[in-house]
Design an enzyme around this catalytic site. Structure first.
Site, PDB file in Angstrom:
ATOM      1  N   ILE A  48       0.777  -1.350   0.061  1.00 19.42           N
ATOM      2  CA  ILE A  48      -0.032   0.184   0.066  1.00 19.42           C
ATOM      3  C   ILE A  48       1.064   1.108  -0.068  1.00 19.42           C
ATOM      4  O   ILE A  48       1.999   1.349   0.696  1.00 19.42           O
ATOM      5  CB  ILE A  48      -1.127  -0.083   1.228  1.00 19.42           C
ATOM      6  CG1 ILE A  48      -1.943   1.279   1.208  1.00 19.42           C
ATOM      7  CG2 ILE A  48      -0.273  -0.260   2.392  1.00 19.42           C
ATOM      8  CD1 ILE A  48      -3.056   1.025   2.175  1.00 19.42           C
ATOM      9  N   SER A  49       0.617   2.387  -0.991  1.00 16.21           N
ATOM     10  CA  SER A  49       1.647   3.198  -1.239  1.00 16.21           C
ATOM     11  C   SER A  49       1.681   4.151   0.010  1.00 16.21           C
ATOM     12  O   SER A  49       0.892   4.227   1.053  1.00 16.21           O
ATOM     13  CB  SER A  49       1.242   3.975  -2.332  1.00 16.21           C
ATOM     14  OG  SER A  49       1.375   3.489  -3.392  1.00 16.21           O
ATOM     15  N   GLN A  50       2.793   4.962   0.204  1.00 17.63           N
ATOM     16  CA  GLN A  50       3.169   5.938   1.115  1.00 17.63           C
ATOM     17  C   GLN A  50       1.943   6.906   1.374  1.00 17.63           C
ATOM     18  O   GLN A  50       1.684   7.224  -0.034  1.00 17.63           O
ATOM     19  CB  GLN A  50       4.380   6.662   0.910  1.00 17.63           C
ATOM     20  CG  GLN A  50       4.857   7.581   1.846  1.00 17.63           C
ATOM     21  CD  GLN A  50       6.154   8.375   1.439  1.00 17.63           C
ATOM     22  OE1 GLN A  50       6.784   8.048   0.535  1.00 17.63           O
ATOM     23  NE2 GLN A  50       6.821   9.217   2.482  1.00 17.63           N
TER      24      GLN A  50
END
Lengths: 806, 245
Positions: B94-96
């Site tokens: 899950i992206s930053q």
């Protein structure tokens, strides 16, 4: 007391196994993790040698009484720990990609070092105690140790050709068993339990199902990510020292590998099979039915540019791989293509196994495939081509993450560019395609390298001979052997307009033209190209926040971009998404060096403080300091020279595998012979005689380093076999002399203070670990020639310490 | 059940459970607020790159509203509001949050807009999109992830998001054209069918990089004439030249 022959053979086998295990771990961890982490883990695991030295130094008299038992126990412990420690280490949930985010990963990494250090600890115990036990014959033991390592370096290459890497763990297990049986053969009656145990371990190794040693590849490697897609499966697996190749067939979702495709492209690639090297670096074998129209997508990439500037009769593709550049040339109806590929297994796949799938691409009448290293092929051929092409020879992910920073690459150096241009016919092109990075790093460094090559080749107006374009994902740089014409510029503009690519540079370009379709914050590459082609190129290089100094054969690090000056700025941007700006490969190398130095200090200084007496050092005696300096200098210098000459000779021998194997084994075997011969030096006055081998080392090293251009020029004109033969002849005397200083000094200590032998062994072990890492850092900063001179200086320092060893 | 002491104990346990949940929710809300404050500070430095003074207020509100802890595996919940990417299994992340915020901002969504996401992952980006647009379509090719994301979205109250398991290369033909497309599943190239499904005036955002490390963002725009262009956007304020040359 004289060591019996089976013991010497057993020491040699264990030493061979240790070297083989080291190389094997590099292969295994390159597959399950990434190469640079593998390098760091294994470098530090070798500290097992240092630990062993200290352990033996503190327990030497107790252990030497149990010599055969202790030796056999360590051999069997190596047997068992070699596979077990690897299996255990790969179950530690270490994820390098998360290191910058999770400090916990550092502990996982440290646990891996400690686990992997165990087998090396056991092998070092064998040689270390034997040196102490047979203190009158240290040269024989050390000779067996070095010769064993030399044989191991050849053996592991052969094994990697024959077996999958994980299967070699079983072979190493058996080698420990054989070594134990050899030692036990000297006194069979008393060694019966050990023989029994050896047989049990041996049988266990043989009957253990191979599936129980399975590789646990990181889920973040591209192979595993592709395997998540429904119906995707591995349909072929091949192994060699060049890498583990996996062929993957997609299920319901086609592969569609077309990096750098123009946004205007409407077509998609035909059916493809994915090819992974070490579970990463994906390329594709593309189905070709003979209809060039199915390859239309290959005309929609930046690398198609040279085919649009003029018609070419013949093309040389360097790094042909699975054939997409050959297909691109086919699409443009090139009459003759020479394709050079290093990995024979890749060629075999396209040429035989999937010949029908690829439309017999590599067997076509107009395609000649050469299994060779690119510069090796060029050195041997006098042919010239209308186009010499190098496209995307490394995968985007690893390249972008700075993982190649410490890897030498002789394909992108000033000397390599000049070599390529020598094989470009008049008015032909050299074409190099690379990944786009924001902010630009390797494209800018490549530009600096190419421009540097042109300037040193005496080209008066490089700015008239270069063009460069970029898409959103790739850039292509062309160097012409002649002046770029107005017609070529017009064609370039049309090519770019049709595909929404931007020109980066052509003679007469304006800044407004350089940033229209794929808009960057600033026209970075245009500015880099114009600055580097101008008079103030050095000022631009200095002002750039990444290292874009041209790569040369002496400093072949195209991917080394790190500048200390930029580190504070990047550190401040870490939380705001700037972690990718860190050149992680270089920083890991620094981290490895710091850890190796700290661990060495702990292993050397702490026992010196706490157990000086136990080490065998007399109170208030300062004699141990020259000893420490002597063996530390030797440990550093030996590997400095070895590493520098492996790299230097790679330029003559070209093939990375064969070059490393031949140079390394020659060094080790000749050093083994030198060690054996050194007994004759210890009989008379020591100092002047030690000066002889050190003098020869200095003389040969300096001469080879300074005269390497002449040597290379001479050898490159000879045949392949002669090149290898001459290389061996050149290295052997150097290695022979390098094998002497260690046993000569040990022999001297054995007469005055034999208790210090294990400690000296440990110091040498620690220095070797530091040396391997430090050598790479020095070469990156100053080049291999400087590394050689430093080694000579260290040998000089050792010679100065020698009379003070008593 | 009628025994008063027993009733008291049961009521106590139930109360304890609900108060624990409430405390945890409050704690998550506090952490979310701190995260958004950090993101606002960090994106202030990137205004030169994003062509705006700050993040769109609606994006900030969405960040404050979407419960990121509902979109991460249980083991990662304590780190749900750390400004960092997190593993979600199957080799995916899950992206930053900072990157998610910038990507969402770059799409310039309207409430009535139609947006497609290729690569649902945990569903967090889809939830962010759902806060800003009424018609969100998301496709995930890894089946277990698609199921998990769908459950996450439902649990967090994003029932209107259209989810699908399958290959995103051909987009979502029936729902096309889209005002915005997010391609979080990295491909070797931008799929031509997706460009086709982008409305004139539409925007597509693609993060480029390795797992856990977004290198830069590609913003693809299609103008009124259907002409395609890209912008390569660095998510941080970094200029490679010192200006001394």
């Amino acid at each position: 007391m004289k060591p019996h022959l089976p013991l010497l053979a057993a020491v040699a086998i264990i030493s061979a196994s240790a070297l083989a295990y080291e190389v094997l771990l590099m292969r295994l961890f390159s597959i399950i993790q990434w190469h640079h982490f593998a390098y760091m883990m294994i470098s530090l695991a070798l500290l097992g040698y240092g630990v062993s030295g200290v352990f033996l130094a503190l327990n030497r008299d107790r252990l030497v009484k149990l010599f055969p038992t202790w030796t056999m126990a360590n051999m069997l412990l190596f047997s068992c720990s070699a596979p077990m420690c690897f299996l255990l280490a790969q179950y530690i949930p270490f994820n390098p990609a998360e290191m910058l985010w999770t400090p916990m990963q550092l502990w996982n990494l440290c646990s891996i070092y400690l686990i992997l250090a165990l087998p090396f600890f056991f092998t070092a115990n064998v040689a270390g105690l034997a040196l102490y036990r047979y203190k009158d014959r240290v040269s024989s033991i050390y000779a067996a140790d070095l010769s064993g390592a030399g044989i191991g370096s050849i053996g592991i290459m052969l094994l990697l050709f024959l077996l999958f890497p994980e299967k070699i763990l079983t072979v190493l297990m058996l080698s420990g068993v054989v070594a134990t049986l050899l030692v036990s053969s000297h006194d069979l009656e008393r060694s019966k339990p050990w023989v029994m145990l050896s047989v049990i371990i041996g049988l266990t190794a043989i009957i253990t199902p191979s599936a129980s040693i399975a590789l646990k590849v990181s889920p973040y490697k591209t192979l595993n990510q592709l395997l998540q897609l429904p119906g995707t499966q591995i349909i072929g697996r091949y192994s060699s020292p060049l890498g583990l190749i996996d062929i993957v067939k997609s299920g319901t979702t086609p592969l569609r590998h077309a990096p750098g495709l123009s946004l205007n492209a409407a077509t998609e690639p035909p059916e493809q099979l994915a090819v992974f090297t070490d579970a990463d670096n994906m390329t594709a074998i593309t189905r070709y039915d003979g209809n060039p129209q199915t390859l239309g997508y290959l005309d929609q990439t930046t690398s198609a540019l040279p085919y649009h500037l003029k018609r070419h009769a013949d093309v040389l593709i360097l790094g042909a791989g699975t054939g997409s550049d050959v297909l691109q040339a086919n699409y443009h109806a090139i009459k003759h293509i020479d394709a050079v590929e290093l990995n024979p297994q890749i060629v075999e796949l396209v040429q035989r196994k999937y010949a029908g799938f690829t439309g017999y691409l590599y067997s076509s009448a107009h395609v000649d495939v050469h299994v060779d290293e690119a510069r090796g092929y060029l050195a041997a051929t006098g042919k010239t081509y209308n186009l010499v092409n190098l496209s995307l020879l490394d995968a985007f992910g690893a390249s972008a993450a700075g993982l190649y920073s410490m890897a030498e690459n002789y394909l992108y150096t000033e000397q390599a560019v000049r070599e390529y241009l020598r094989h470009v016919s008049p008015d032909g092109y050299l074409s190099i395609t690379r990944w786009i990075k924001i902010p630009p790093r390797d494209e800018a460094k490549l530009l600096a390298t190419v421009i540097g090559a042109l300037k040193t080749a005496g080209i008066a107006q490089p700015r008239q001979q270069i063009v460069m374009i970029r898409g959103w994902q790739t850039s292509t740089l062309l160097v012409k052997r002649g002046i770029i014409s107005a017609d070529e510029i017009a064609r370039l503009k049309q090519f770019c307009n049709e595909r929404s690519f931007d020109p980066v540079y052509y003679p007469g370009i304006t800044e407004q033209e350089a940033n229209r379709f794929n808009v960057q914050q600033q026209p970075y590459l245009y500015r880099a190209a114009t600055a580097l082609l101008g008079d103030r190129s050095q000022a631009f290089i200095d002002a750039y926040k990444f290292n874009i100094e041209p790569a040369t054969d002496d400093k072949p690090y195209l991917f080394h971009f790190f500048k200390w000056r930029t580190l504070p700025e990047i550190s401040s941007l870490m939380a705001s998404g700037g972690s990718f700006l860190l050149e992680s490969g270089y920083l890991l190398l620094i981290a490895a060096l710091v850890q190796a130095v700290l661990a060495s200090l702990l292993l050397i200084v702490l026992p010196l403080r706490l157990w000086k007496n136990k080490l065998g050092i007399e109170p208030d005696s300062g004699n141990h300091l020259p000893l420490l300096a002597y063996f530390f200098c030797l440990g550093l210098a030996f590997l400095f020279i070895e590493i520098a000459f492996i790299q230097k000779f790679m330029l003559i021998l070209h093939h990375p595998l064969y070059a490393i194997t031949v140079v390394l084994s020659t060094f080790l075997l000749s050093a083994g012979a030198g060690s054996y011969f050194s007994t004759r030096l210890t009989a008379g006055t020591e100092t002047p005689i030690l000066m002889l081998p050190i003098g020869v080392i200095a003389l040969l090293s300096v001469n080879y380093a300074l005269g390497f251009g002449t040597i290379a020029e001479f050898l490159l004109k000879t045949g392949s076999l002669s090149r290898y033969l001459f290389s061996v002849i050149l290295i052997a005397p150097l290695g022979f002399c390098m094998g002497m200083p260690f046993p000569v000094a040990l022999a001297k200590i054995s007469r005055t203070n034999p208790a210090l032998i294990p400690w000296a062994w440990g110091i040498n072990g620690c220095a070797s670990v530091i040396s391997a890492i430090l050598a790479t850092l020095i070469a990156m900063q100053f080049g291999f020639t400087v590394l050689i001179f430093l080694a000579v200086g260290l040998y000089g320092l050792a010679a100065w310490c020698f009379p003070r060893l008593a | 059940m009628k025994h008063p002491i027993f009733r008291l104990v049961v009521s106590g346990i139930v109360l304890l459970f609900f108060s624990a949940c409430a405390i945890a929710e409050n704690d998550f809300a506090r952490q979310r607020h701190a995260l958004v404050t950090a993101i606002k500070t960090e994106t202030a430095g990137t205004r030169g790159y994003l062509d705006s003074e700050s993040l769109d207020q609606r994006v900030i509100e969405a960040l404050l509203k979407v419960p990121r802890h509902e979109f991460v595996p249980d083991a990662e919940r304590p780190f749900a509001y750390a400004n960092r990417p997190l593993p979600i299994g199957y080799g995916q992340t899950i992206s930053q949050p900072l990157i998610v915020a910038i990507m969402t901002d770059l799409l310039k969504l309207n409430k009535s807009g139609r947006v497609l996401e290729v690569g649902t992952g945990s569903g967090y980006q889809a939830a962010m999109l759902a806060e800003l647009a009424d018609n969100v379509y998301t496709i995930e090719i890894i089946e277990p992830l698609a199921k998990w994301a769908s459950a996450n979205l439902k649990r967090a109250g994003y029932d209107t998001v259209h989810t699908r398991t399958g290959d995103g290369y051909y987009g979502w033909e029936e729902a096309a054209p889209f005002d915005a497309i997010v391609v979080t599943a990295v491909a070797s190239h931008i799929p031509p069918p997706l460009i086709k499904q982008l409305k004139p005036g539409g925007r597509m955002v693609i993060p480029v990089g390795a797992p856990f490390m977004t290198q830069y963002l590609v913003l693809v725009t299609k103008d009124a004439d259907g002409k395609i262009g890209t912008r390569q956007i660095l998510p941080v304020n970094f200029v490679p030249l010192t200006g001394r040359h």
